[in-house]
Design a protein around this motif. Structure first.
Motif, PDB file in Angstrom:
ATOM      1  N   UNK A  44     -14.532   4.758 -23.560  1.00  0.00           N
ATOM      2  CA  UNK A  44     -15.388   3.688 -22.766  1.00  0.00           C
ATOM      3  C   UNK A  44     -14.619   2.956 -21.628  1.00  0.00           C
ATOM      4  N   UNK A  45     -13.454   3.288 -21.371  1.00  0.00           N
ATOM      5  CA  UNK A  45     -12.638   3.071 -20.164  1.00  0.00           C
ATOM      6  C   UNK A  45     -12.064   4.129 -19.320  1.00  0.00           C
ATOM      7  N   UNK A  46     -12.719   4.412 -18.072  1.00  0.00           N
ATOM      8  CA  UNK A  46     -12.079   5.241 -17.336  1.00  0.00           C
ATOM      9  C   UNK A  46     -11.780   4.922 -16.067  1.00  0.00           C
ATOM     10  N   UNK A  47     -10.784   5.660 -15.374  1.00  0.00           N
ATOM     11  CA  UNK A  47     -10.340   5.536 -14.093  1.00  0.00           C
ATOM     12  C   UNK A  47     -10.294   6.786 -13.399  1.00  0.00           C
ATOM     13  N   UNK A  48     -10.967   6.929 -12.190  1.00  0.00           N
ATOM     14  CA  UNK A  48     -11.475   8.114 -11.584  1.00  0.00           C
ATOM     15  C   UNK A  48     -10.246   8.654 -10.749  1.00  0.00           C
ATOM     16  N   UNK A  49      -9.098   7.915 -10.440  1.00  0.00           N
ATOM     17  CA  UNK A  49      -8.090   8.437  -9.456  1.00  0.00           C
ATOM     18  C   UNK A  49      -6.632   7.597  -9.687  1.00  0.00           C
ATOM     19  N   UNK A  50      -5.801   8.235  -8.962  1.00  0.00           N
ATOM     20  CA  UNK A  50      -4.543   7.658  -9.119  1.00  0.00           C
ATOM     21  C   UNK A  50      -4.379   6.369  -8.270  1.00  0.00           C
ATOM     22  N   UNK A  51      -4.917   6.477  -6.917  1.00  0.00           N
ATOM     23  CA  UNK A  51      -4.669   5.282  -6.077  1.00  0.00           C
ATOM     24  C   UNK A  51      -5.705   4.143  -6.460  1.00  0.00           C
ATOM     25  N   UNK A  52      -6.835   4.655  -7.155  1.00  0.00           N
ATOM     26  CA  UNK A  52      -7.664   3.435  -7.735  1.00  0.00           C
ATOM     27  C   UNK A  52      -7.058   2.970  -8.792  1.00  0.00           C
ATOM     28  N   UNK A  53      -6.074   3.776  -9.775  1.00  0.00           N
ATOM     29  CA  UNK A  53      -5.329   3.157 -10.860  1.00  0.00           C
ATOM     30  C   UNK A  53      -4.265   2.206 -10.446  1.00  0.00           C
ATOM     31  N   UNK A  54      -3.719   2.488  -9.169  1.00  0.00           N
ATOM     32  CA  UNK A  54      -2.636   1.803  -8.675  1.00  0.00           C
ATOM     33  C   UNK A  54      -3.232   0.264  -8.135  1.00  0.00           C
ATOM     34  N   UNK A  55      -4.487   0.511  -7.501  1.00  0.00           N
ATOM     35  CA  UNK A  55      -4.812  -1.021  -6.952  1.00  0.00           C
ATOM     36  C   UNK A  55      -5.598  -1.777  -8.080  1.00  0.00           C
ATOM     37  N   UNK A  56      -6.199  -0.835  -8.897  1.00  0.00           N
ATOM     38  CA  UNK A  56      -7.084  -1.444 -10.022  1.00  0.00           C
ATOM     39  C   UNK A  56      -5.871  -2.189 -10.953  1.00  0.00           C
ATOM     40  N   UNK A  57      -4.836  -1.689 -11.262  1.00  0.00           N
ATOM     41  CA  UNK A  57      -3.749  -2.202 -11.941  1.00  0.00           C
ATOM     42  C   UNK A  57      -2.952  -3.579 -11.313  1.00  0.00           C
ATOM     43  N   UNK A  58      -3.125  -3.646 -10.079  1.00  0.00           N
ATOM     44  CA  UNK A  58      -2.699  -4.738  -9.203  1.00  0.00           C
ATOM     45  C   UNK A  58      -3.860  -5.756  -9.494  1.00  0.00           C
ATOM     46  N   UNK A  59      -5.027  -5.480  -9.219  1.00  0.00           N
ATOM     47  CA  UNK A  59      -5.904  -6.507  -9.107  1.00  0.00           C
ATOM     48  C   UNK A  59      -6.252  -7.063 -10.644  1.00  0.00           C
TER      49      UNK A  59
END
Length: 118
Positions: free
Chosen positions: A83-98
């Motif tokens: 139920x929780x997906x992150x589609x890519x590495x850079x999205x994960x980096x910026x998502x983790x920051x936000x």
């Protein structure tokens, strides 16, 4: 009680991410609760070991490698929490920051205020 409020604030922060990033998906509030719990456990147990093991890279990049570690852990949790997906590495980096900024802002609402600062 503060631990539960922080956990709920982190889940709400996760629920806000799909509105900011199209490649992060949270299926429900329950999935956000589980993901927030797993992120907390991963950041408590695994992150310090990774930071210690990658200390030379972190020093060479003046601390910027911490963002890579956070992104990898965020992406890792998104790969196995249903139920929780992150589609890519850079999205994960910026998502983790936000995610960190939003959860910090929400958690600061629950901190007790010092009477001396009023």
């Amino acid at each position: 009680m503060r631990l539960i409020l922080t956990w709920l604030a982190n889940a709400v922060a996760l629920l806000a991410l799909p509105y900011l990033f199209t490649h992060i998906h949270v299926a429900s509030f329950g999935a956000a609760l589980v993901a927030a719990l797993v992120l907390g456990l991963v950041n408590t147990l695994i992150r310090p070991v990774l930071v210690l093991l990658t200390l030379p890279a972190t020093l060479l990049t003046l601390g910027l490698f911490i963002f890579v570690i956070n992104g990898l852990l965020f992406w890792f949790v998104g790969s196995f929490v249903k139920g929780f997906t992150v589609d890519g590495f850079w999205v994960a980096v910026f998502g983790a920051i936000v995610y960190s900024i939003i959860s910090w802002a929400l958690a600061s609402l629950f901190r007790p205020r010092n009477a001396a600062h009023r």
